[in-house]
Scaffold this motif. Structure first.
Motif, PDB file in Angstrom:
ATOM      1  N   GLY A 103      -9.357 -19.559  11.426  1.00  0.00           N
ATOM      2  CA  GLY A 103      -9.108 -18.144  11.168  1.00  0.00           C
ATOM      3  C   GLY A 103      -8.814 -17.372  12.439  1.00  0.00           C
ATOM      4  O   GLY A 103      -7.926 -16.506  12.461  1.00  0.00           O
ATOM      5  N   ALA A 107      -5.273 -15.607  13.082  1.00  0.00           N
ATOM      6  CA  ALA A 107      -5.216 -14.168  13.343  1.00  0.00           C
ATOM      7  C   ALA A 107      -4.523 -13.894  14.681  1.00  0.00           C
ATOM      8  O   ALA A 107      -3.693 -12.986  14.783  1.00  0.00           O
ATOM      9  CB  ALA A 107      -6.620 -13.578  13.340  1.00  0.00           C
ATOM     10  N   ARG A 123       3.272 -10.183   6.223  1.00  0.00           N
ATOM     11  CA  ARG A 123       2.273  -9.886   5.190  1.00  0.00           C
ATOM     12  C   ARG A 123       1.659 -11.169   4.625  1.00  0.00           C
ATOM     13  O   ARG A 123       0.471 -11.206   4.314  1.00  0.00           O
ATOM     14  CB  ARG A 123       2.897  -9.059   4.073  1.00  0.00           C
ATOM     15  N   ILE A 126      -0.868 -12.270   7.131  1.00  0.00           N
ATOM     16  CA  ILE A 126      -2.078 -11.435   7.055  1.00  0.00           C
ATOM     17  C   ILE A 126      -2.930 -11.869   5.863  1.00  0.00           C
ATOM     18  O   ILE A 126      -4.161 -11.982   5.976  1.00  0.00           O
ATOM     19  CB  ILE A 126      -1.715  -9.941   6.969  1.00  0.00           C
ATOM     20  N   ALA A 127      -2.301 -12.131   4.732  1.00  0.00           N
ATOM     21  CA  ALA A 127      -3.040 -12.598   3.554  1.00  0.00           C
ATOM     22  C   ALA A 127      -3.723 -13.937   3.851  1.00  0.00           C
ATOM     23  O   ALA A 127      -4.876 -14.162   3.458  1.00  0.00           O
ATOM     24  CB  ALA A 127      -2.113 -12.727   2.359  1.00  0.00           C
ATOM     25  N   VAL A 129      -4.772 -14.962   6.758  1.00  0.00           N
ATOM     26  CA  VAL A 129      -5.912 -14.668   7.637  1.00  0.00           C
ATOM     27  C   VAL A 129      -7.096 -14.161   6.818  1.00  0.00           C
ATOM     28  O   VAL A 129      -8.236 -14.608   7.001  1.00  0.00           O
ATOM     29  CB  VAL A 129      -5.525 -13.641   8.728  1.00  0.00           C
ATOM     30  N   VAL A 130      -6.846 -13.256   5.890  1.00  0.00           N
ATOM     31  CA  VAL A 130      -7.921 -12.707   5.059  1.00  0.00           C
ATOM     32  C   VAL A 130      -8.576 -13.812   4.240  1.00  0.00           C
ATOM     33  O   VAL A 130      -9.807 -13.933   4.204  1.00  0.00           O
ATOM     34  CB  VAL A 130      -7.379 -11.577   4.155  1.00  0.00           C
ATOM     35  N   PHE A 131      -7.775 -14.644   3.594  1.00  0.00           N
ATOM     36  CA  PHE A 131      -8.344 -15.721   2.780  1.00  0.00           C
ATOM     37  C   PHE A 131      -9.045 -16.766   3.636  1.00  0.00           C
ATOM     38  O   PHE A 131     -10.026 -17.374   3.203  1.00  0.00           O
ATOM     39  CB  PHE A 131      -7.266 -16.359   1.909  1.00  0.00           C
ATOM     40  N   PHE A 133     -10.758 -16.140   6.407  1.00  0.00           N
ATOM     41  CA  PHE A 133     -12.081 -15.605   6.730  1.00  0.00           C
ATOM     42  C   PHE A 133     -12.977 -15.515   5.489  1.00  0.00           C
ATOM     43  O   PHE A 133     -14.201 -15.666   5.604  1.00  0.00           O
ATOM     44  CB  PHE A 133     -11.975 -14.272   7.454  1.00  0.00           C
ATOM     45  N   LEU A 134     -12.402 -15.294   4.314  1.00  0.00           N
ATOM     46  CA  LEU A 134     -13.204 -15.339   3.091  1.00  0.00           C
ATOM     47  C   LEU A 134     -13.713 -16.759   2.830  1.00  0.00           C
ATOM     48  O   LEU A 134     -14.868 -16.946   2.424  1.00  0.00           O
ATOM     49  CB  LEU A 134     -12.397 -14.830   1.896  1.00  0.00           C
TER      50      LEU A 134
END
Length: 153
Positions: A103, A107, A123, A126-127, A129-131, A133-134
């Motif tokens: 992650g 990022a 985008r 970015i999605a 990266v978010v997933f 870290f989730l």
């Protein structure tokens, strides 16, 4: 007092019990978010290949291993052994560490390549990266709960 059908923390579930007990209830979300990272990173141009290759390795490795782990637990292959409880903690701790490193790499590469990519690809990154870290958070929570279960075994 409400009755509960959940197993005690000192035993390993099998069959459909993995869908109702903590920490095993996290298997499905780990597969979903890990698969999303895999799909989103694979859908963009992997540039530069080295750091994003690590992200792909982590997402594919953890997806396959979590699927196998879920299958073993679902089939009852662990035979309620404390060694499997320790291995469950070790695997999820390692997966959390791998996803955290992936992650951070993802990022960093997303921020560096902001001006060189189209808005759509940016985008998607970015999605991812978010997933990522989730998925890290899910694996970390699973590792903590697995450590508690192993201690109480």
């Amino acid at each position: 007092m409400a009755a509960t059908s959940a197993q005690p923390m000192g035993s390993l579930p099998s069959g459909l019990g993995i869908c109702t007990t903590a920490p095993d209830v996290f298997y499905l979300p780990e597969l979903v978010f890990g698969g999303l990272v895999w799909i989103l990173v694979a859908s963009t141009h992997v540039d530069p290949p080295n750091p994003l290759g690590w992200v792909m390795f982590v997402s594919v490795f953890c997806f396959v291993m979590t699927f196998l782990w879920t299958s073993i637990f679902g089939a009852g292959g662990h035979r309620n052994s404390s060694g499997w409880a320790a291995a469950d903690f070790a695997y999820h701790g390692l997966a959390a560490f791998f996803y955290l490193s992936a992650g951070v790499d993802l990022a960093y590469m997303t921020v560096l390549s902001k001006d060189t990519k189209t808005l759509k690809i940016y985008r998607i990154d970015i999605a991812a990266v978010v997933f990522c870290f989730l998925a890290t958070l899910l694996y970390f929570i699973h590792a903590i709960l697995s450590a508690i279960r192993w201690k109480n075994f």
